[in-house]
Design an enzyme around this catalytic site. Sequence first.
Site, PDB file in Angstrom:
ATOM      1  N   LEU A  17       0.685  -0.910  -0.212  1.00  0.00           N
ATOM      2  CA  LEU A  17       0.144  -0.396  -0.064  1.00  0.00           C
ATOM      3  C   LEU A  17       0.540   1.286  -0.052  1.00  0.00           C
ATOM      4  O   LEU A  17       0.365   2.526  -0.921  1.00  0.00           O
ATOM      5  CB  LEU A  17      -0.636   0.171   1.279  1.00  0.00           C
ATOM      6  CG  LEU A  17      -2.067  -1.247   1.002  1.00  0.00           C
ATOM      7  CD1 LEU A  17      -3.088  -1.268   2.901  1.00  0.00           C
ATOM      8  CD2 LEU A  17      -3.322  -0.774   0.486  1.00  0.00           C
ATOM      9  N   GLY A  18       2.264   1.429   0.845  1.00  0.00           N
ATOM     10  CA  GLY A  18       2.662   2.684   0.246  1.00  0.00           C
ATOM     11  C   GLY A  18       4.157   1.969   1.495  1.00  0.00           C
ATOM     12  O   GLY A  18       4.502   0.599   2.210  1.00  0.00           O
ATOM     13  N   VAL A  25       3.788  -0.283   4.387  1.00  0.00           N
ATOM     14  CA  VAL A  25       2.652  -0.491   5.192  1.00  0.00           C
ATOM     15  C   VAL A  25       1.725  -1.810   3.164  1.00  0.00           C
ATOM     16  O   VAL A  25       1.849  -1.034   2.461  1.00  0.00           O
ATOM     17  CB  VAL A  25       1.454   0.799   5.102  1.00  0.00           C
ATOM     18  CG1 VAL A  25       0.208  -0.342   6.150  1.00  0.00           C
ATOM     19  CG2 VAL A  25       2.466   0.872   5.943  1.00  0.00           C
ATOM     20  N   LYS A  40       2.347  -3.744   8.557  1.00  0.00           N
ATOM     21  CA  LYS A  40       3.551  -2.799   8.902  1.00  0.00           C
ATOM     22  C   LYS A  40       4.763  -3.609   9.287  1.00  0.00           C
ATOM     23  O   LYS A  40       4.832  -3.931  10.160  1.00  0.00           O
ATOM     24  CB  LYS A  40       3.689  -1.543   9.395  1.00  0.00           C
ATOM     25  CG  LYS A  40       4.890  -0.405   9.554  1.00  0.00           C
ATOM     26  CD  LYS A  40       4.257   0.640  10.418  1.00  0.00           C
ATOM     27  CE  LYS A  40       3.716   1.162  10.136  1.00  0.00           C
ATOM     28  NZ  LYS A  40       3.566   3.000  10.893  1.00  0.00           N
ATOM     29  N   GLU A  89      -5.457  -2.352  11.714  1.00  0.00           N
ATOM     30  CA  GLU A  89      -6.524  -2.641  11.661  1.00  0.00           C
ATOM     31  C   GLU A  89      -6.391  -1.991  10.402  1.00  0.00           C
ATOM     32  O   GLU A  89      -5.864  -1.328   9.806  1.00  0.00           O
ATOM     33  CB  GLU A  89      -7.666  -1.507  12.424  1.00  0.00           C
ATOM     34  CG  GLU A  89      -9.104  -1.118  11.812  1.00  0.00           C
ATOM     35  CD  GLU A  89      -9.700   0.565  12.337  1.00  0.00           C
ATOM     36  OE1 GLU A  89     -10.086   0.459  12.051  1.00  0.00           O
ATOM     37  OE2 GLU A  89      -9.442   0.675  13.596  1.00  0.00           O
ATOM     38  N   VAL A  91      -7.850   0.441   6.920  1.00  0.00           N
ATOM     39  CA  VAL A  91      -8.675   1.577   7.505  1.00  0.00           C
ATOM     40  C   VAL A  91      -8.930   1.847   6.219  1.00  0.00           C
ATOM     41  O   VAL A  91      -7.360   2.813   5.483  1.00  0.00           O
ATOM     42  CB  VAL A  91      -8.009   2.967   8.057  1.00  0.00           C
ATOM     43  CG1 VAL A  91      -9.197   3.621   8.128  1.00  0.00           C
ATOM     44  CG2 VAL A  91      -8.097   2.230   9.632  1.00  0.00           C
ATOM     45  N   ASP A 133       3.211  13.209  16.856  1.00  0.00           N
ATOM     46  CA  ASP A 133       2.749  13.887  15.573  1.00  0.00           C
ATOM     47  C   ASP A 133       1.852  13.934  14.900  1.00  0.00           C
ATOM     48  O   ASP A 133       1.807  13.540  13.557  1.00  0.00           O
ATOM     49  CB  ASP A 133       3.672  12.586  14.726  1.00  0.00           C
ATOM     50  CG  ASP A 133       5.241  13.253  13.776  1.00  0.00           C
ATOM     51  OD1 ASP A 133       4.863  14.116  13.284  1.00  0.00           O
ATOM     52  OD2 ASP A 133       4.833  12.133  12.784  1.00  0.00           O
ATOM     53  N   LYS A 135      -0.888  15.066  12.866  1.00  0.00           N
ATOM     54  CA  LYS A 135      -0.489  16.189  11.259  1.00  0.00           C
ATOM     55  C   LYS A 135      -1.097  15.602  10.156  1.00  0.00           C
ATOM     56  O   LYS A 135      -1.694  14.551  10.771  1.00  0.00           O
ATOM     57  CB  LYS A 135       0.944  15.656  10.829  1.00  0.00           C
ATOM     58  CG  LYS A 135       0.975  14.444  10.873  1.00  0.00           C
ATOM     59  CD  LYS A 135       3.097  14.325   9.845  1.00  0.00           C
ATOM     60  CE  LYS A 135       3.459  12.903   9.931  1.00  0.00           C
ATOM     61  NZ  LYS A 135       4.610  12.877   9.257  1.00  0.00           N
ATOM     62  N   ASP A 151      -0.798   6.168  13.406  1.00  0.00           N
ATOM     63  CA  ASP A 151       1.464   6.324  13.595  1.00  0.00           C
ATOM     64  C   ASP A 151       1.769   7.183  14.952  1.00  0.00           C
ATOM     65  O   ASP A 151       1.622   8.055  15.434  1.00  0.00           O
ATOM     66  CB  ASP A 151       1.721   7.130  12.503  1.00  0.00           C
ATOM     67  CG  ASP A 151       3.227   7.099  12.635  1.00  0.00           C
ATOM     68  OD1 ASP A 151       3.986   6.763  13.844  1.00  0.00           O
ATOM     69  OD2 ASP A 151       3.811   6.988  11.728  1.00  0.00           O
TER      70      ASP A 151
END
Length: 378
Positions: A17-18, A25, A40, A89, A91, A133, A135, A151
């Site tokens: 995913l990234g 992830v 992750k 989870e 999302v 963090d 953001k 995160d």
Amino acid sequence: MVLRRLLDGRYLPEELLGTGGMGEVWRGRDLRLDRPVAIKVLTEAGLDEPMAAERFDREARAAARLTHPHIVAVYDFGTEADDSYLVMELVEGRTVAALIADGPLPVEQAVSIAMQACDGIAAAHVAGVVHRDVKPGNLIVTPSGTVKICDFGIARLPPAGGQNTLTGPATKLGTSSYMSPEQALGRPVDPRTDLYSLGCTLYAMLAGVPPFSGDPLSVLHQHVNEPPPPLRTRRPDVPVDLDALASELLAKDPADRPTDATTVRGRLAALLASSDAATAAAAPVTVAAGPPAPAGADRSPDGREVAGRGPAAPAQEVAPAPPARGPGTGRVPTRRRRVLLLVAAAVLGVALLALAAVTLLTPDTDPSVAEPAVPPAP
């Protein structure tokens, strides 16, 4: 890194995913519970970072303390064949950072996102966890509009065995554009640190950019020493009270910020309610004259009729438009109405008398009356 093998005999990675600086992830599946999950894992660069494994462990322990609809749940944590992993989870949705990339958000949407973030932040603070963090990239908005905070890798946890810091008291942790002055200076943090970062996030949602820009060191200097440009200079339609709240959240001294996330949420809710009330007051209102709408009229989900969507009324039942109303009145005065009726009756009487005279004086053999006119031949 290509991760295709089963982790702990139950977690199967399926789709990347990234990728970040230290981790990846994956979309995966928990074969034991037969449910989708996010996995992750540390990349090779992360394995070379001494604090990466500790951050994984910290994120797992922080999230384990928190069960809340606005916080991404962590299900499991482990290490297998040098692969450290977190199972979370899954999302579906977009980060607020991705939404901002398309342009500033509508005021109501930005306020709603901030309110939900406050709910999650407040729950974390009650558990003794400071995120550190907050953001746009760590807020996920689902297709239904629900906001999830993710995160907690650099979160400050409650003291345990005398150890509470991730690396050391002078270490700057966070993202420069959303970092509080106390973080930039390496000073102790508390829940008001997250409120400052939330203020930066709210500012970015409304203005399309965070309050300060430049290289990381310049941005940190501005957080500590420079006031942010007033939000309304960048976004004039922002309500004055919302601009004031953003300024309070961005106060340099934590003592000048709101006391807690619950207080901030309450103020945001009041702003949203006043905005809804103003919108409703400005909307045109249709007042129906005559009998109630038929039972078959369309209704909105809350049971009210939807203007202009019911079955059309028969033509003979349509009332004539009322005369223009003067200020402060809802109907024509009674005396004026009587005068109008008397005048109308008199005119009608005169018309009837004229018609009778014409009828009596016109001969029965008049061809113009007895037969229709015929147009001349071409």
